[in-house]
Design an enzyme around this catalytic site. Structure first.
Site, PDB file in Angstrom:
ATOM      1  CD  GLU A  83      -3.210  -0.489   0.001  1.00  0.00           C
ATOM      2  OE1 GLU A  83      -3.131   0.474  -0.446  1.00  0.00           O
ATOM      3  OE2 GLU A  83      -3.466  -1.553  -0.786  1.00  0.00           O
ATOM      4  CB  CYS A 141     -13.736   4.554 -14.295  1.00  0.00           C
ATOM      5  SG  CYS A 141     -14.434   6.375 -14.164  1.00  0.00           S
ATOM      6  CB  CYS A 145     -18.870   4.529 -20.422  1.00  0.00           C
ATOM      7  SG  CYS A 145     -18.058   5.941 -19.725  1.00  0.00           S
ATOM      8  CB  CYS A 198     -18.037   0.906 -17.066  1.00  0.00           C
ATOM      9  SG  CYS A 198     -18.231   1.340 -15.327  1.00  0.00           S
ATOM     10  CB  CYS A 219     -22.126   5.724 -14.466  1.00  0.00           C
ATOM     11  SG  CYS A 219     -20.980   7.066 -14.295  1.00  0.00           S
TER      12      CYS A 219
END
Ligand code: SF4
Length: 324
Positions: free
Chosen positions: A36, A183, A190, A193, A199
């Site tokens: 991370e 995205c 799109c 997606c 959305c």
């Protein structure tokens, strides 16, 4: 509606997710923590190819990291940039005595761990039910809810609104993957997606979030002087906030003495400025205070900034012959 969106997300993730990333198939909280921190400002590919495994091999546990010398930690971080991350990682390992806290509330008290990172470590390592809000997730939320304004607090509200508390691991990993592969900032896909049906920003995704006002990065003009004595060169360990702990050549804002031999120019782009330095060789003068002599083999063992590596390449005269 949101549960349908979750189903679509998991269906997409099952088929397209990056399930084999090493930090997704481990249950070791320390390895997840390291990943991370490395991924905060660096792409997956770079972390995976060059840094994650060597770092864990050198410091296999948080306890090993806590007992390591910070110079060794910086050396393993060399080339990854944003060295504050490495110093914080080391400081955090010491602060918690080599035992990582097991919830986000305590993780966030460690240096270098903000709210999203604390949530990510805790959701991935301990399955704590918390959403993350990294750059990829932010972009999805801006578009999904058609929010132009860049407001961190508001985005956290949206993050919780879309979150699926029943599966924090899969939900957050899937969101990261949609953000990284579908995205995307400039060319969102799109039609592929999982959120396409729901959305609110899909008709004009590039409007979300509103563009940042671009500020020109300042240029810092510097002079770098390489002091040389036979086969040795003078370096000092930086104590400034920027690049602290890394070794470097003599650097100043003053123009160099015209009698010095000019080696060339070095340019290095940093996140908040561009360094442009003229590099000179000085074989005559006495060593400046705080500097030590090193030959090229010894220099290879030190942690240097990219700019200083470029200086080395100029000293050697041929970048290809200098392998660090
Ligand atoms: S539909 Fe388009 S804009 Fe909306 S989340 Fe998906 S990729 Fe992004």
């Amino acid at each position: 509606m949101i549960s349908l969106a979750h189903n679509a997300l998991y269906h997409w993730y099952a088929q397209n997710g990056r399930h084999t990333l090493p930090w997704r198939i481990t249950t070791d909280p320390y390895s997840i923590y390291v990943s991370e921190i490395m991924l905060q400002q660096t792409q997956v590919k770079t972390v995976l190819e060059k840094f994650y495994f060597p770092f864990l091999e050198r410091f296999p546990t948080l306890n090993d990291l806590a007992h390591a010398d910070v110079d060794d930690v910086l050396k393993m971080w060399e080339g990854l940039g944003y060295y504050t991350r490495a110093r914080n990682l080391h400081a955090a390992a010491r602060q918690c005595n080599g035992i990582l806290p097991t919830n986000a509330n305590d993780l966030i008290k460690l240096p270098g761990i903000g709210q999203s990172t604390a949530h990510a470590i805790s959701a991935f390592a301990y399955r704590e039910s918390l959403p993350i809000l990294d750059a990829n997730v932010k972009r999805i939320l801006h578009r999904y809810f058609a929010v132009k304004e860049r407001n961190e607090n508001k985005l956290w509200e949206y993050a919780y609104k879309l979150f699926d508390p029943s599966t924090p691991f899969d939900y957050n990993q899937a969101m990261m993957d949609v953000g990284a592969t579908i995205c995307t900032p400039k060319k969102p896909l799109c039609a592929c997606c999982p959120f396409e049906r729901w959305c609110q920003g899909k008709s004009s995704p590039l409007e979300y979030p509103m563009a940042k006002t671009k500020t020109q990065k300042p240029i810092r003009l510097r002079t770098i002087i390489v002091y040389q004595r036979e086969n040795s060169y003078a370096l000092t360990q930086r104590r400034t906030r920027f690049l602290s702990g890394l070794w470097g050549f003599y650097e100043s804002e003053e123009l160099a003495d015209e009698s010095l031999k000019y080696l060339g120019e070095v340019t290095q782009h940093y996140s908040h400025f561009t360094l442009q330095a003229n590099v000179y060789l000085n074989k005559e003068s006495i060593l400046p205070e705080g500097f030590e002599w090193f030959d090229l083999d010894e220099i290879k063992k030190l942690s240097l900034s990219r700019a200083d590596h470029k200086v080395i390449a100029q000293i050697v005269g041929d970048q290809k012959t200098y392998h660090h």
